[in-house]
Write an enzyme that holds these catalytic residues in place. Structure first.
Site, PDB file in Angstrom:
ATOM      1  N   GLY A 277     -22.103  37.826 -30.504  1.00 50.85           N
ATOM      2  CA  GLY A 277     -21.753  36.548 -29.902  1.00 50.85           C
ATOM      3  C   GLY A 277     -22.520  35.424 -30.552  1.00 50.85           C
ATOM      4  O   GLY A 277     -22.945  35.531 -31.708  1.00 50.85           O
ATOM      5  N   SER A 278     -22.737  34.370 -29.800  1.00 53.60           N
ATOM      6  CA  SER A 278     -23.351  33.173 -30.383  1.00 53.60           C
ATOM      7  C   SER A 278     -24.854  33.344 -30.598  1.00 53.60           C
ATOM      8  O   SER A 278     -25.518  34.127 -29.908  1.00 53.60           O
ATOM      9  CB  SER A 278     -23.125  31.972 -29.472  1.00 53.60           C
ATOM     10  OG  SER A 278     -23.988  32.069 -28.374  1.00 53.60           O
ATOM     11  N   VAL A 281     -26.847  32.397 -27.344  1.00 54.56           N
ATOM     12  CA  VAL A 281     -26.966  33.445 -26.324  1.00 54.56           C
ATOM     13  C   VAL A 281     -27.828  34.592 -26.849  1.00 54.56           C
ATOM     14  O   VAL A 281     -28.626  35.172 -26.113  1.00 54.56           O
ATOM     15  CB  VAL A 281     -25.567  33.941 -25.882  1.00 54.56           C
ATOM     16  CG1 VAL A 281     -25.686  35.136 -24.950  1.00 54.56           C
ATOM     17  CG2 VAL A 281     -24.822  32.814 -25.183  1.00 54.56           C
ATOM     18  N   GLU A 299     -25.682  40.555 -33.360  1.00 53.64           N
ATOM     19  CA  GLU A 299     -24.765  40.144 -34.434  1.00 53.64           C
ATOM     20  C   GLU A 299     -24.273  38.761 -34.013  1.00 53.64           C
ATOM     21  O   GLU A 299     -23.452  38.627 -33.110  1.00 53.64           O
ATOM     22  CB  GLU A 299     -23.641  41.174 -34.539  1.00 53.64           C
ATOM     23  CG  GLU A 299     -22.899  41.108 -35.843  1.00 53.64           C
ATOM     24  CD  GLU A 299     -21.614  40.348 -35.690  1.00 53.64           C
ATOM     25  OE1 GLU A 299     -21.630  39.137 -35.993  1.00 53.64           O
ATOM     26  OE2 GLU A 299     -20.609  40.942 -35.274  1.00 53.64           O
ATOM     27  N   CYS A 333     -16.845  35.685 -36.985  1.00 56.24           N
ATOM     28  CA  CYS A 333     -18.164  35.187 -37.377  1.00 56.24           C
ATOM     29  C   CYS A 333     -18.377  35.303 -38.893  1.00 56.24           C
ATOM     30  O   CYS A 333     -19.341  34.772 -39.420  1.00 56.24           O
ATOM     31  CB  CYS A 333     -19.254  35.918 -36.628  1.00 56.24           C
ATOM     32  SG  CYS A 333     -19.141  37.667 -36.879  1.00 56.24           S
ATOM     33  N   SER A 490     -15.044  43.751 -44.274  1.00 61.55           N
ATOM     34  CA  SER A 490     -15.546  44.567 -43.154  1.00 61.55           C
ATOM     35  C   SER A 490     -14.934  45.964 -43.185  1.00 61.55           C
ATOM     36  O   SER A 490     -13.727  46.110 -43.378  1.00 61.55           O
ATOM     37  CB  SER A 490     -15.176  43.915 -41.821  1.00 61.55           C
ATOM     38  OG  SER A 490     -15.603  42.588 -41.792  1.00 61.55           O
TER      39      SER A 490
HETATM   40  C1  SIN Z   1     -17.020  39.233 -35.774  1.00 58.93           C
HETATM   41  O1  SIN Z   1     -16.356  38.227 -35.900  1.00 58.93           O
HETATM   42  O2  SIN Z   1     -17.956  39.252 -34.967  1.00 58.93           O
HETATM   43  C2  SIN Z   1     -16.752  40.513 -36.542  1.00 58.93           C
HETATM   44  C3  SIN Z   1     -15.872  40.376 -37.699  1.00 58.93           C
HETATM   45  C4  SIN Z   1     -15.675  41.679 -38.443  1.00 58.93           C
HETATM   46  O3  SIN Z   1     -16.038  42.749 -37.973  1.00 58.93           O
HETATM   47  O4  SIN Z   1     -15.141  41.624 -39.550  1.00 58.93           O
END
Ligand code: SIN
Length: 530
Positions: A277-278, A281, A299, A333, A490
């Protein structure tokens, strides 16, 4: 990512259940709304038939409501329609879930690795067997195009499959002893009960990426999915029961994020918090975990640079930058947040990129050919609008898009902004939407300096045809993940995680297992006595 985004509603109460629905109310003037509703209704009916549309929490293997019967609405972001009501749980239910996970830990951790592996393999098989159902559920509650949702099911299930395999490879060590009558061993043991707090942007994969390795190592879990997208988590939990994973090993509570988070942090039985998350947080969780000295994996937000050098293959760079920027409508993210383009290729790239972005079809994720779904809620759109306004007021130029889409709701036009500078919000913070800011640069040194000029350090992308440059730049970038000539990197087999304020720890791959293991040193003395 800002405090308004992803699981960030945790603790802030900015998007409390009562304030949430205001922005999602459907507007009567939406041209395609009726069709979208019909498709969604069909999906809901199919999911009900398949038994995967669960609308209660899971504690100790039982589907339960909140003790006070309070509920929250889960809405389809493409239409604003309510899909289903789910329990608004809090402290009491979380404590029950923790007790259940604590009790189950005793027997689950005692199983052999092979036994745990078999349960996980069965769960993986069921996730794949229900790929269509799960994909539809993701599109329904999260909004991403169905094709992307189906991709998320494969990606998410992959973490369970990988963990099933890796469960059998959790080795200890024997250390050469320093005294002749001693033997020194290292045992790896499960951390204990894990609290897993997950975001709305990947309703399945962010859960499986935590729960897979946790269960493989012998831990049990209390999952708190985002209150915006709890349905996929509940469906996955249902399949975990069908796979025979014993009651209490997987628990799911959702509702009042602040109360659930506080209960997880306060409990001495919870030995680890894992969170996606952010950054805001994440910092609160890290501070909160200190009270009981829990382990944390975080993460957090990124500010990914996507660097296009003069020597890049233009087509590869355009394709890669689009993939890196517009996946999930810019709501990941690892999405490219700043596209740094070298002067010599800037005009050519800006034209080709804008042309390709213009072809991205916007609409309901269930519609064939749609590449860009809605943003998650009104707050997300307002954030994008404020960033674009800031850039324009400081001299940037809109090359494409730059406003809400005519579809209404939370749809936003895929946007390209030229001449962006470092001081603009688009460069400083994660926009988490379909806006690609282009920043010109002159030299490799300048690109590296600009790319590293942020507190974030999750993903970075580089487009170049020079092998030497790709090594040099990869080594110089202060990021946990680097994609060279590739926009989507990923995978469950590689370590995912950030440096600097983008987080702690890694998920996926063999490295992700360590997050759920304690190391115990055992010294056996007096070897020569009977
Ligand atoms: C995320 O946006 O937190 C994960 C993105 C990803 O697993 O590729």
């Amino acid at each position: 990512m800002s405090t308004l985004m992803r699981a960030t509603h945790t603790f802030t109460k900015l998007l409390s259940p009562s304030s949430r629905s205001f922005s999602l109310r459907p507007s009567a003037s939406l041209p395609t709304r009726h069709q979208m509703s019909t498709e969604a209704e069909n999906v809901i009916a199919r999911l009900k038939n398949s038994g995967l549309l669960r609308s209660q929490g899971l504690i100790a293997g039982k589907w339960v409501d909140a003790h006070d019967r309070k509920t929250i609405k889960v809405c389809n972001p493409a239409t604003g329609e309510v899909i289903v009501d789910v329990p608004c749980m809090g402290q009491k239910e979380t404590n029950d879930a923790i007790s259940s996970a604590y009790e189950a830990f005793y027997s689950w951790s005692k199983l052999t690795a092979t036994e745990r592996s078999k349960f996980l393999r069965k769960w993986y098989d069921l996730l794949i067997a229900h790929k269509e159902d799960l994909g539809q559920l993701i599109t329904l509650e999260q909004g991403k195009p169905l094709k992307e949702s189906l991709g998320e099911v494969s990606y998410g299930a992959g973490f369970i499959e990988f963990s099933a395999e890796e469960a059998k490879r959790i080795y200890g060590d024997i250390i050469p002893a320093t005294l002749p009558d001693r033997r020194l061993f290292v045992l790896k043991q499960p951390v204990g009960v894990v609290g897993a707090i997950t975001p709305w942007n990947f309703p399945l994969a962010m859960i499986t990426r935590k729960v897979g390795p946790a269960l493989a190592c012998g831990c049990t879990v209390v999952i708190k999915p985002s209150e915006l997208t709890p349905l996929t988590a509940l469906a996955a939990a249902e399949l975990s029961l069908q796979a025979g994973i014993p009651p209490g090993v997987v628990n799911v509570v959702m509702g009042n994020a602040a109360d659930i988070g506080d209960a997880l942090l306060a409990s001495t039985q919870v030995r680890k918090i894992t969170f996606t998350g952010s950054t805001a947080v994440g910092k609160k969780l890290m501070a909160g975990a200190s009270g009981t000295v829990k382990r944390v994996s975080l993460e957090l937000g990124g500010n990914a640079p996507c660097i296009v050098f003069d020597d890049a293959d233009l087509d590869v760079a355009v394709k890669g930058a689009i993939a890196a920027k517009f996946r999930n409508s810019g709501q990941t993210c690892v999405c490219a947040n700043r596209v740094l383009v070298q002067e010599g290729i800037y005009e050519k790239f800006a034209n080709a990129f804008s042309k390709a972005v213009q072809n991205l079809q916007v609409g309901d994720g269930f519609t064939e050919g749609v590449a860009q779904g809605p943003l998650i809620n009104e707050a997300a759109v307002q954030k994008v609008e404020s960033f674009v306004k800031d850039a324009i007021s400081k001299g940037a130029k809109v090359l494409l898009g730059g406003k809400r889409h005519s579809l209404g709701m939370t749809f936003y036009e895929p946007t390209v902004i030229g001449g962006v500078k470092s001081e603009m919000l688009l460069s400083r913070e994660e926009v988490f939407g379909p806006v690609a800011p282009l920043l010109p640069f002159k030299t490799e040194e300048e690109a590296i300096r600009l790319a590293n000029d942020t507190n974030a350090g999750l993903a970075a992308y580089v487009f170049t045809n020079s092998i030497q440059r790709s090594w040099r730049v990869s080594e110089a970038l202060e990021y946990g993940l680097v994609g060279i000539n590739e926009g989507i990197i990923s995978t469950e087999v590689a370590p995912f995680g950030g440096v600097k304020q983008s987080g702690l720890g890694r998920e996926g791959s063999k490295y992700g297992m360590d997050e759920y293991l304690e190391i115990k040193y055992v010294c056996l003395g007096n070897m020569n006595s009977n």
